[in-house]
Motif scaffolding. Structure first.
Motif, mmCIF file in Angstrom:
data_model
loop_
_atom_site.group_PDB
_atom_site.id
_atom_site.type_symbol
_atom_site.label_atom_id
_atom_site.label_comp_id
_atom_site.label_asym_id
_atom_site.label_seq_id
_atom_site.Cartn_x
_atom_site.Cartn_y
_atom_site.Cartn_z
ATOM 1 N N GLN A 86 -13.322 1.980 -2.621
ATOM 2 C CA GLN A 86 -12.393 0.929 -2.548
ATOM 3 C C GLN A 86 -11.362 1.457 -1.566
ATOM 4 O O GLN A 86 -10.807 0.455 -0.498
ATOM 5 C CB GLN A 86 -12.003 0.132 -3.863
ATOM 6 N N GLN A 104 -10.635 -0.565 1.814
ATOM 7 C CA GLN A 104 -9.378 -1.120 2.448
ATOM 8 C C GLN A 104 -8.715 -0.704 3.413
ATOM 9 O O GLN A 104 -8.165 -1.412 4.354
ATOM 10 C CB GLN A 104 -8.333 -0.829 1.184
ATOM 11 N N GLN A 163 -4.551 3.402 -5.327
ATOM 12 C CA GLN A 163 -5.814 4.005 -6.140
ATOM 13 C C GLN A 163 -5.515 4.808 -7.138
ATOM 14 O O GLN A 163 -6.354 4.776 -8.211
ATOM 15 C CB GLN A 163 -7.173 4.294 -5.017
ATOM 16 N N ASP A 168 -9.818 -4.330 -9.424
ATOM 17 C CA ASP A 168 -9.830 -5.726 -8.145
ATOM 18 C C ASP A 168 -8.379 -6.167 -8.303
ATOM 19 O O ASP A 168 -8.374 -6.989 -7.096
ATOM 20 C CB ASP A 168 -10.984 -6.621 -8.808
ATOM 21 N N TRP A 172 -7.101 -4.604 -4.957
ATOM 22 C CA TRP A 172 -7.652 -4.804 -3.767
ATOM 23 C C TRP A 172 -6.857 -5.600 -2.765
ATOM 24 O O TRP A 172 -6.482 -4.880 -1.653
ATOM 25 C CB TRP A 172 -8.915 -5.502 -3.904
#
Length: 263
Positions: A114, A118, A19, A36, A39
């Motif tokens: 995110q 995850q 990230q 995205d 991900w």
């Protein structure tokens, strides 16, 4: 327990690195929808870290890592191609505008969220790599999970391919994609993704304590339907010409034959 703590700590560290790198790339190119792309790639990294560090059943760990690699690499490549050369995703623009913008807001609202998602979504994989072998009737659960995951990966891949081919034809400019799988559900990619992660959970659930990670596919499905997926996308699609008629005849999420048409 100590083995799981090692696996999950290493997974968190890997996701934090993914990230952080993704944020720097997004900051440099001026759009944060690059998250995205990260991900699927981040979860692939977790799957292989867990397989390498976990002391559980190696066959099941490698099976999960292979499935997630096929899913994640395809998805990351698809998102890369989809976003290359384009501006920011309107969903992120809207979310950040409502939150006030700014670097700290971007990091907190996009990248931290995110990364945490995850980690949580990948818990079935993390737990499974520290669990014993699948035995007896639980092999049926594993087989069902494998079948569901493969079906989901295929469904998502076919849906994405059909949409990409439709958009590539200039004659379709401005039209709503309502063919192939898109005639049966308005979101075949999201539905396929949900099936994949319920399948992965079933594989993990075939050996104790994998069944306890059921909230992971629940959260994944919530994201796909509400938080960042289908419902949010439809807010931006609802004003397009032909959308109302398409939505009226086509299932929202779970596939079914279109109303009033033979396809």
């Amino acid at each position: 327990m100590s083995d799981f703590l090692l696996v999950t700590a290493a997974s968190l560290a890997a996701l934090a690195a993914v990230q952080a790198i993704t944020f720097l790339v997004g900051h440099r190119i001026g759009r944060y929808n690059v998250v995205d792309v990260a991900w699927g790639a981040g979860i692939v990294a977790v799957a292989w870290i867990a397989a390498a560090l976990g002391d559980g059943d190696a066959t099941r760990a490698l099976l999960l890592a292979a499935l997630i690699t096929v899913w994640g690499v395809r998805l990351s490549w698809h998102m890369w191609v989809k976003s290359a050369g384009k501006g920011e995703d309107p969903r992120y623009t809207d979310m950040l505008n409502r939150a006030g913008g700014g670097t700290a807001t971007v990091i907190r609202k996009v990248f931290v969220v995110q990364g945490a998602a995850q980690w949580f979504v990948s818990l079935p994989v993390q737990v499974s790599t520290t669990a014993g072998p699948t035995t007896g009737p639980w092999t049926v659960v594993l087989a069902a999970g494998l079948l569901l995951a493969l079906t989901g990966i295929g469904f998502e891949a076919v849906g994405d391919h059909q949409l990409r081919a439709f958009k590539a034809d200039p004659a379709h400019r401005g039209l709503i994609m309502d063919r192939g799988l898109w005639a049966w559900t308005r979101h075949p990619n999201y539905f396929g993704d949900a099936c994949t992660w319920w399948g992965i959970w079933l594989i993990a659930a075939s050996a104790w304590p994998g069944v306890l990670t059921v909230l992971s596919p629940v959260l994944m499905t919530y994201f796909l339907v509400y938080a960042t997926g289908a419902r949010l996308l439809e807010r931006f699609m609802s004003e397009r010409p032909g959308w109302a008629a398409y939505a009226d005849r086509t299932s929202f999420f779970v596939p079914r034959p279109p109303r009033g048409e033979n396809r």
